[in-house]
Structures are given as C-alpha cells and as structure tokens.
Write an enzyme that holds these catalytic residues in place. Structure first.
Site, mmCIF file in Angstrom:
data_model
loop_
_atom_site.group_PDB
_atom_site.id
_atom_site.type_symbol
_atom_site.label_atom_id
_atom_site.label_comp_id
_atom_site.label_asym_id
_atom_site.label_seq_id
_atom_site.Cartn_x
_atom_site.Cartn_y
_atom_site.Cartn_z
ATOM 1 N N THR A 16 11.426 31.484 0.547
ATOM 2 C CA THR A 16 11.901 32.513 -0.386
ATOM 3 C C THR A 16 11.866 33.917 0.216
ATOM 4 O O THR A 16 12.447 34.841 -0.341
ATOM 5 C CB THR A 16 11.025 32.506 -1.655
ATOM 6 O OG1 THR A 16 9.648 32.592 -1.243
ATOM 7 C CG2 THR A 16 11.232 31.245 -2.476
ATOM 8 N N GLY A 17 11.165 34.119 1.334
ATOM 9 C CA GLY A 17 10.976 35.449 1.904
ATOM 10 C C GLY A 17 12.143 35.878 2.793
ATOM 11 O O GLY A 17 13.159 35.185 2.904
ATOM 12 N N ARG A 113 -0.289 32.664 17.876
ATOM 13 C CA ARG A 113 0.472 33.080 19.064
ATOM 14 C C ARG A 113 -0.351 33.209 20.333
ATOM 15 O O ARG A 113 0.108 32.871 21.416
ATOM 16 C CB ARG A 113 1.139 34.438 18.790
ATOM 17 C CG ARG A 113 2.336 34.369 17.893
ATOM 18 C CD ARG A 113 2.885 35.773 17.683
ATOM 19 N NE ARG A 113 3.889 35.792 16.644
ATOM 20 C CZ ARG A 113 4.154 36.870 15.895
ATOM 21 N NH1 ARG A 113 3.488 37.994 16.096
ATOM 22 N NH2 ARG A 113 5.076 36.807 14.973
ATOM 23 N N CYS A 152 8.653 40.449 16.422
ATOM 24 C CA CYS A 152 10.083 40.742 16.579
ATOM 25 C C CYS A 152 10.363 41.860 17.592
ATOM 26 O O CYS A 152 11.314 41.769 18.373
ATOM 27 C CB CYS A 152 10.714 41.047 15.228
ATOM 28 S SG CYS A 152 9.636 41.903 14.081
ATOM 29 N N GLU A 205 1.117 46.379 14.584
ATOM 30 C CA GLU A 205 2.305 46.106 15.400
ATOM 31 C C GLU A 205 2.066 46.434 16.879
ATOM 32 O O GLU A 205 2.438 45.657 17.756
ATOM 33 C CB GLU A 205 3.485 46.929 14.866
ATOM 34 C CG GLU A 205 4.841 46.484 15.364
ATOM 35 C CD GLU A 205 5.349 45.230 14.650
ATOM 36 O OE1 GLU A 205 4.621 44.643 13.826
ATOM 37 O OE2 GLU A 205 6.492 44.843 14.932
ATOM 38 N N HIS A 245 15.724 46.021 15.712
ATOM 39 C CA HIS A 245 14.635 46.789 16.307
ATOM 40 C C HIS A 245 15.122 47.327 17.656
ATOM 41 O O HIS A 245 15.618 46.567 18.501
ATOM 42 C CB HIS A 245 13.401 45.925 16.520
ATOM 43 C CG HIS A 245 12.714 45.515 15.242
ATOM 44 N ND1 HIS A 245 13.048 46.011 14.003
ATOM 45 C CD2 HIS A 245 11.669 44.670 15.045
ATOM 46 C CE1 HIS A 245 12.258 45.480 13.083
ATOM 47 N NE2 HIS A 245 11.420 44.656 13.692
ATOM 48 N N ASN A 330 16.017 41.682 14.413
ATOM 49 C CA ASN A 330 14.625 41.256 14.195
ATOM 50 C C ASN A 330 14.485 39.966 13.411
ATOM 51 O O ASN A 330 13.622 39.135 13.731
ATOM 52 C CB ASN A 330 13.826 42.368 13.512
ATOM 53 C CG ASN A 330 14.474 42.895 12.260
ATOM 54 O OD1 ASN A 330 15.577 43.444 12.328
ATOM 55 N ND2 ASN A 330 13.826 42.752 11.123
ATOM 56 N N THR A 331 15.314 39.743 12.372
ATOM 57 C CA THR A 331 15.109 38.497 11.617
ATOM 58 C C THR A 331 15.871 37.322 12.236
ATOM 59 O O THR A 331 15.601 36.172 11.893
ATOM 60 C CB THR A 331 15.501 38.636 10.123
ATOM 61 O OG1 THR A 331 16.891 38.938 10.036
ATOM 62 C CG2 THR A 331 14.675 39.694 9.419
HETATM 63 P P1 NAP Z 1 8.031 37.859 3.180
HETATM 64 O O1 NAP Z 1 9.422 38.296 2.889
HETATM 65 O O2 NAP Z 1 6.898 38.573 2.539
HETATM 66 O O3 NAP Z 1 7.901 36.276 2.806
HETATM 67 C C1 NAP Z 1 6.655 35.598 2.783
HETATM 68 C C2 NAP Z 1 6.830 34.129 2.385
HETATM 69 O O4 NAP Z 1 5.520 33.519 2.365
HETATM 70 C C3 NAP Z 1 7.429 33.921 0.974
HETATM 71 O O5 NAP Z 1 8.286 32.808 0.994
HETATM 72 C C4 NAP Z 1 6.193 33.597 0.114
HETATM 73 O O6 NAP Z 1 6.499 32.755 -1.004
HETATM 74 C C5 NAP Z 1 5.354 32.821 1.118
HETATM 75 N N1 NAP Z 1 3.936 32.835 0.686
HETATM 76 C C6 NAP Z 1 3.169 33.899 0.374
HETATM 77 N N2 NAP Z 1 1.940 33.476 -0.031
HETATM 78 C C7 NAP Z 1 1.948 32.126 0.037
HETATM 79 C C8 NAP Z 1 0.983 31.115 -0.242
HETATM 80 N N3 NAP Z 1 -0.252 31.413 -0.697
HETATM 81 N N4 NAP Z 1 1.328 29.818 -0.045
HETATM 82 C C9 NAP Z 1 2.568 29.483 0.403
HETATM 83 N N5 NAP Z 1 3.546 30.407 0.669
HETATM 84 C C10 NAP Z 1 3.220 31.704 0.493
HETATM 85 O O7 NAP Z 1 7.711 37.908 4.751
HETATM 86 P P2 NAP Z 1 8.764 37.797 6.011
HETATM 87 O O8 NAP Z 1 9.170 39.129 6.491
HETATM 88 O O9 NAP Z 1 9.785 36.782 5.679
HETATM 89 O O10 NAP Z 1 7.785 37.260 7.144
HETATM 90 C C11 NAP Z 1 7.371 35.894 7.224
HETATM 91 C C12 NAP Z 1 6.533 35.707 8.484
HETATM 92 O O11 NAP Z 1 7.346 35.958 9.624
HETATM 93 C C13 NAP Z 1 5.337 36.661 8.575
HETATM 94 O O12 NAP Z 1 4.258 35.986 9.162
HETATM 95 C C14 NAP Z 1 5.869 37.776 9.463
HETATM 96 O O13 NAP Z 1 4.864 38.478 10.123
HETATM 97 C C15 NAP Z 1 6.760 37.002 10.418
HETATM 98 N N6 NAP Z 1 7.860 37.742 11.057
HETATM 99 C C16 NAP Z 1 8.695 38.536 10.318
HETATM 100 C C17 NAP Z 1 9.750 39.183 10.958
HETATM 101 C C18 NAP Z 1 10.723 40.079 10.221
HETATM 102 O O14 NAP Z 1 11.565 40.711 10.896
HETATM 103 N N7 NAP Z 1 10.675 40.164 8.899
HETATM 104 C C19 NAP Z 1 9.962 38.987 12.324
HETATM 105 C C20 NAP Z 1 9.106 38.155 13.041
HETATM 106 C C21 NAP Z 1 8.067 37.530 12.387
HETATM 107 P P3 NAP Z 1 6.632 33.312 -2.518
HETATM 108 O O15 NAP Z 1 8.017 33.909 -2.644
HETATM 109 O O16 NAP Z 1 6.464 32.092 -3.357
HETATM 110 O O17 NAP Z 1 5.556 34.329 -2.707
#
Ligand code: NAP
Length: 355
Positions: A16-17, A113, A152, A205, A245, A330-331
């Site tokens: 969902t994120g 990591r 990222c 970061e 980024h 980044n994503t």
């Molecule tokens: P986000 O939008 O906050 O999404 C987080 C996800 O984790 C949501 O699906 C959420 O589900 C789920 N979650 C939260 N608490 C949970 C729990 N207790 N049990 C199971 N699921 C849970 O974060 P994001 O930006 O997508 O990042 C996701 C990961 O990728 C992170 O570790 C981040 O550091 C990494 N990352 C992100 C990027 C970027 O550019 N955004 C790049 C590289 C790495 P609900 O909707 O149900 O709360």
C-alpha cells in the site's frame, strides 16, 4: 537462461505504500512475474487493495484492485518470491520469518543491508555478490533468503562511481544530494514543510550513503565482502521535487585522472553481462549527457523507464580530481525497479525454481 514458461506468482509486502505501489505498477504485464498477493499492516488486512490504498501515480492496474490485502505473515502469503517494501520498523522480523519459511525476499528496507552474509546488490555493479546467499543459508539455516537493494541516493551515486572505481580506484568522495519528496514514502514530508523550501536534513540518510557504497563497490572474496577502501562524506537535502534523487559528486582517485578519462569510463560502461536482455534492464544503465545544464530532475528522471542513471557536467575539481552530477529515479532504480531486476538476475542464474 532459464526463462519461466508461465509467470511466477509473487507477493508484495508493504504493497500500500509509495514503494509498494511502484512494485505494483512495474509488475503489471511483467513477462516473468505475476502479482498474486498483496500484504500490508493489520490496518489494511482484510480490505480490497483499492480500498486500502491511497494510489499516488497514474491508474491502478485492474488486476490488483480487487485482491484482498493480507497480513505480512508467511502462513498468510504463499508466493515463493516476495518483494518487500516494508517500513524498516517492522521489516526486520517479518523478512526473516519469510526467509526462514523458504521464501526469497527482495528487500528495500535498511535492516539487513549491512549484514555480512546479506547481498546488497545493484545487478549491473555487483551481481556476483548474490553468491553471498549460499553463506547466508548455511549460517542462518534458512531455506529461503534475503537480498537487499541499497538506499535510493546511495544507488544513484554507486552506479555513477562503479565504472570510475573499477578503472582508476577511488580514494575519497564528497557527495551532496538533492532528494525528491517521494523518497520519504506516503504521506511523507508535510507540504507546509517542503513547498518553496529545502530541508538540509534527512534522518539517517547520510550514514547510509557513507557506508553502503563501500559494500556495493567491494569485492566478494571467500564468502565475504571486502569493502572498497575509500572514504565518503555525504550531505543529504530534501528538495521539493516529486521523483528523482540528484547527487553532485567530487571524486579523488588513487592517481591523477583527467576529465576525458572519466568521461570515457562512464560512457563506455555496460555493467555486468548477466543483466543484458533481462526484462527490467535498461539498454543503457548509465547515460552521459553533453549539455551543460543536464541532467535535470524533471526532464531526465524517467530515462530508461526510470532504470537509467543520467550523468553530466563532468569537469575538473580544484580540491579533488574530477566532479560530476548524477540523477536517478528513487522509487524505480533506487527501490522497486532495482529489486525486480535483482529477482530477474536470480531467475537467470537458476536460483528461483521456474515452472
Ligand atoms: P511507506 O509509503 O510509508 O509504506 C510503508 C508500507 O509498510 C505500507 O504498505 C504499510 O502498510 C507497511 N507497514 C507499516 N507498518 C506495518 C506493519 N506493522 N506490518 C506490516 N506492514 C506495515 O514507505 P515507502 O517509502 O514505500 O518505503 C518502504 C521501504 O522502502 C522503507 O523501508 C524505505 O526506507 C525503503 N525505501 C524507500 C525508497 C523511496 O524512494 N521511497 C527508496 C528506497 C528504499 P499500511 O498501509 O497498512 O500501513
């Protein structure tokens, strides 16, 4: 290369994120993988995916809209390949449970990591580090495993540095990043904090950028990684762009290196041969731009469907040897697209059973 006769069922944890949604978009119509399951927190479990998700970009693929979100537990998810876009607060325990249950976890979270038995991979740079999976399985007694991709911003910088490190040996790197708001996930940075503003701080970061590149550009020797022996100093800034980024890099080498040599090393780089022809591999992993004002975030972030890193402004540096600019999505390259490419390499290596 063992190509699946029919798509392998995969699950997305954290579907969902922001990164989870990018997985869903990139996996639509993927020739080797089919999204069979979506999982998230207990808050979302039990709902239809389209009801549980505040969709951010484009149209939600119809094939996932009516899937029921399940909990992130191995007994609730059956797929052999699991893409994890979980928040790092919960990723540690959940990803380990899936690996112990025999699943191959492709993780975006920071938790594993830097573990010595966990591959941290950008396939074009260090696909050979996937060899660590054997060490991981024997040390932890897992039948599955965890493969991670990097932070990222570290991913963008590492792709731009890999060719010059291989050619000349890097001694020191000074990097300043300008990072898009989507890097903070959804809903991320409040609009009143970021509109018309630059925030010179992104929690945790800079340490990630400063340590992860050394592991990725290191060498796999006798079942462990010998880190690349250079020092990195990073300044990370959040800027009001949507995706992409940018990293401004100043680099000192083990010997004096000219702008022309750096240009030739970057422009000629193909990356690891195993990536060629894989569904998510861009035809050019690194694109060198000649225009004096490129790369630019809005104009260049989608190069190679978000998988190409664009480099430009290669010029002499009065403190170091050479400086240049790199930009990547980044994503996509820095998260979901990188993970999917890691999984494709594992399929190509025969590490994923294909029907
Ligand atoms: P986000 O939008 O906050 O999404 C987080 C996800 O984790 C949501 O699906 C959420 O589900 C789920 N979650 C939260 N608490 C949970 C729990 N207790 N049990 C199971 N699921 C849970 O974060 P994001 O930006 O997508 O990042 C996701 C990961 O990728 C992170 O570790 C981040 O550091 C990494 N990352 C992100 C990027 C970027 O550019 N955004 C790049 C590289 C790495 P609900 O909707 O149900 O709360």
């Amino acid at each position: 290369m063992p190509v699946p006769a029919s798509p392998i069922p995969v699950a997305v944890l954290g579907a969902t994120g922001a990164v989870g949604q990018t997985f869903i978009r990139l996996l639509e119509g993927h020739p080797w993988f089919r999204v069979a399951e979506v999982a998230a927190s207990e808050r979302s479990a039990g709902q239809r995916y389209d009801a549980a998700t505040r969709w951010i970009e484009g149209a939600m693929p119809a094939a996932v809209a009516d899937l029921t979100v399940v909990a992130c537990r191995p007994d609730a998810v059956r797929s052999p390949v699991v893409f994890s876009a979980l928040d790092s607060g919960v990723a540690g325990e959940i990803e380990a449970a899936f690996a112990a249950a025999g699943r191959l976890v492709l993780s975006n979270a920071k938790n594993y990591r830097m573990d010595t038995d966990v591959p941290l991979v950008i396939p074009e740079v260090n696909a050979d580090h996937l060899g660590l999976l054997a060490t991981q399985r024997s040390q932890r007694g897992w039948t599955g495993g965890i493969v991670t991709n990097a932070n990222c911003a570290a991913t963008v910088a590492a792709m731009a540095l890999a060719p010059v490190h291989a050619a000349f040996g890097i001694e020191r790197v000074f990097v300043t990043t300008m990072q898009a708001v989507s890097g903070a996930g959804y809903p991320g940075v409040p609009s009143l904090d970021i509109l018309g503003n630059v925030i010179p701080y992104i929690g945790d970061e800079e340490p990630k950028i400063e340590r992860e590149m050394n592991k990725m550009l290191g060498r796999l020797e006798a079942g462990r990684i010998a880190d690349a022996p250079f020092t990195v100093s990073a300044h990370a800034n959040r800027v009001p762009t949507m995706n992409g980024h940018m990293a401004c890099l100043s680099v000192a080498f083990q010997r004096s290196v000219t702008v022309e040599e750096v240009h030739a090393a970057l422009a000629g780089w193909q990356g690891h041969a195993i990536c060629r022809g894989l569904p998510s591999a861009p035809s050019v992993p690194l694109r060198v731009m000649a225009e004096p004002d490129r790369p630019q975030t809005r104009r260049d972030v989608d190069a190679g469907r978000g998988m190409t890193v664009s480099v430009g402004r290669i010029r002499p540096d009065p403190l170091f040897h050479v400086k240049f600019v790199a930009l990547g999505h980044n994503t996509i390259r820095g998260a979901a697209g990188g993970s999917i490419l890691n999984a494709e390499v594992l399929v190509a290596q025969g590490a994923v059973p294909v029907a």
